[in-house]
Design an enzyme around this catalytic site. Structure first.
Site, PDB file in Angstrom:
ATOM      1  N   CYS A   6      34.322  68.350  47.558  1.00 44.03           N
ATOM      2  CA  CYS A   6      32.896  68.705  47.643  1.00 44.03           C
ATOM      3  C   CYS A   6      32.046  67.564  47.099  1.00 44.03           C
ATOM      4  O   CYS A   6      30.963  67.279  47.631  1.00 44.03           O
ATOM      5  CB  CYS A   6      32.620  70.006  46.891  1.00 44.03           C
ATOM      6  SG  CYS A   6      33.111  71.492  47.807  1.00 44.03           S
ATOM      7  N   THR A  93      47.131  69.623  45.854  1.00 47.88           N
ATOM      8  CA  THR A  93      46.505  69.262  44.578  1.00 47.88           C
ATOM      9  C   THR A  93      44.993  69.462  44.605  1.00 47.88           C
ATOM     10  O   THR A  93      44.369  69.537  43.553  1.00 47.88           O
ATOM     11  CB  THR A  93      46.807  67.792  44.221  1.00 47.88           C
ATOM     12  OG1 THR A  93      46.361  66.963  45.298  1.00 47.88           O
ATOM     13  CG2 THR A  93      48.290  67.568  43.993  1.00 47.88           C
ATOM     14  N   HIS A  98      42.201  70.854  53.737  1.00 45.27           N
ATOM     15  CA  HIS A  98      42.156  69.529  54.348  1.00 45.27           C
ATOM     16  C   HIS A  98      43.412  69.299  55.161  1.00 45.27           C
ATOM     17  O   HIS A  98      44.467  69.858  54.869  1.00 45.27           O
ATOM     18  CB  HIS A  98      42.001  68.439  53.281  1.00 45.27           C
ATOM     19  CG  HIS A  98      43.025  68.513  52.185  1.00 45.27           C
ATOM     20  ND1 HIS A  98      42.931  69.427  51.150  1.00 45.27           N
ATOM     21  CD2 HIS A  98      44.169  67.822  51.976  1.00 45.27           C
ATOM     22  CE1 HIS A  98      43.980  69.270  50.340  1.00 45.27           C
ATOM     23  NE2 HIS A  98      44.746  68.310  50.822  1.00 45.27           N
ATOM     24  N   HIS A 100      45.937  66.370  56.407  1.00 47.24           N
ATOM     25  CA  HIS A 100      46.387  64.980  56.314  1.00 47.24           C
ATOM     26  C   HIS A 100      46.684  64.481  57.726  1.00 47.24           C
ATOM     27  O   HIS A 100      47.326  65.180  58.509  1.00 47.24           O
ATOM     28  CB  HIS A 100      47.680  64.879  55.496  1.00 47.24           C
ATOM     29  CG  HIS A 100      47.534  65.248  54.055  1.00 47.24           C
ATOM     30  ND1 HIS A 100      47.393  64.317  53.058  1.00 47.24           N
ATOM     31  CD2 HIS A 100      47.520  66.455  53.442  1.00 47.24           C
ATOM     32  CE1 HIS A 100      47.305  64.933  51.887  1.00 47.24           C
ATOM     33  NE2 HIS A 100      47.385  66.234  52.094  1.00 47.24           N
TER      34      HIS A 100
HETATM   35  P1  AMP Z   1      46.994  67.584  48.731  1.00 47.16           P
HETATM   36  O1  AMP Z   1      47.997  67.087  47.732  1.00 47.16           O
HETATM   37  O2  AMP Z   1      47.583  68.080  50.002  1.00 47.16           O
HETATM   38  O3  AMP Z   1      46.048  68.583  48.089  1.00 47.16           O
HETATM   39  O4  AMP Z   1      46.153  66.332  49.156  1.00 47.16           O
HETATM   40  C1  AMP Z   1      45.138  65.806  48.380  1.00 47.16           C
HETATM   41  C2  AMP Z   1      45.029  64.354  48.746  1.00 47.16           C
HETATM   42  O5  AMP Z   1      43.778  63.893  48.316  1.00 47.16           O
HETATM   43  C3  AMP Z   1      46.090  63.451  48.129  1.00 47.16           C
HETATM   44  O6  AMP Z   1      46.841  62.824  49.150  1.00 47.16           O
HETATM   45  C4  AMP Z   1      45.271  62.445  47.305  1.00 47.16           C
HETATM   46  O7  AMP Z   1      45.790  61.148  47.381  1.00 47.16           O
HETATM   47  C5  AMP Z   1      43.914  62.536  47.983  1.00 47.16           C
HETATM   48  N1  AMP Z   1      42.786  62.193  47.125  1.00 47.16           N
HETATM   49  C6  AMP Z   1      42.538  62.634  45.866  1.00 47.16           C
HETATM   50  N2  AMP Z   1      41.387  62.110  45.422  1.00 47.16           N
HETATM   51  C7  AMP Z   1      40.888  61.340  46.411  1.00 47.16           C
HETATM   52  C8  AMP Z   1      39.730  60.522  46.558  1.00 47.16           C
HETATM   53  N3  AMP Z   1      38.814  60.402  45.582  1.00 47.16           N
HETATM   54  N4  AMP Z   1      39.542  59.856  47.713  1.00 47.16           N
HETATM   55  C9  AMP Z   1      40.452  59.964  48.713  1.00 47.16           C
HETATM   56  N5  AMP Z   1      41.556  60.719  48.642  1.00 47.16           N
HETATM   57  C10 AMP Z   1      41.783  61.388  47.503  1.00 47.16           C
HETATM   58 ZN    ZN Z   2      35.381  71.773  47.790  1.00 54.24          ZN
END
Ligand code: AMP
Ligand code: ZN
Length: 110
Positions: A6, A93, A98, A100
């Site tokens: 967000c 996390t 989202h 990927h």
């Molecule tokens: P997930 O583990 O499936 O929730 O994916 C979250 C993803 O967000 C991970 O692959 C992180 O590397 C990515 N991520 C976290 N913070 C950022 C950020 N500030 N900019 C871009 N990607 C991010």
């Molecule tokens: Zn959000």
């Protein structure tokens, strides 16, 4: 709201955006797991597919359609993989739904 995506959507945290419209943003993952690793993030905050009602289902459909249409211009014309982690045990996390997008190289599947 204390949600990193967000904050990215709101412009509070910088990101390397490759696409944006009124309901969707696509930006580069900060820890790439493939040569090309993007995140397609609907702007509406909801954590998982468990919160997917009717209008959100349509939003997700449009999101997949846009990924398909944009793929060639993102360097993904030779194929790509979509991953949607759901919940802690799957490695989610960030509790903001989202997708990927992984590609730019041959991806293993074993
Ligand atoms: P997930 O583990 O499936 O929730 O994916 C979250 C993803 O967000 C991970 O692959 C992180 O590397 C990515 N991520 C976290 N913070 C950022 C950020 N500030 N900019 C871009 N990607 C991010
Ligand atoms: Zn959000």
């Amino acid at each position: 709201m204390d949600c990193i995506f967000c904050k990215i959507i709101g412009g509070e945290i910088p990101s390397a955006k490759v696409y944006e419209d009124e309901e969707l943003v696509i930006f580069k993952d900060i820890h790439p797991m493939a040569k090309i690793h993007l995140l397609a993030v609907p702007k509406e905050h909801f954590p998982t597919l468990a919160e997917l009602g009717g209008e959100r289902a349509a939003l997700l459909g449009r999101t997949l359609q846009k990924i398909g249409a944009l793929a060639p211009s993102l360097g993904l014309e030779e194929g790509y993989r979509l991953v949607v982690n759901q919940g802690e045990r799957a490695g989610q996390t960030v509790p903001h739904l989202h997708i990927h997008i992984l590609g730019g190289e041959t991806l293993g599947w074993e």
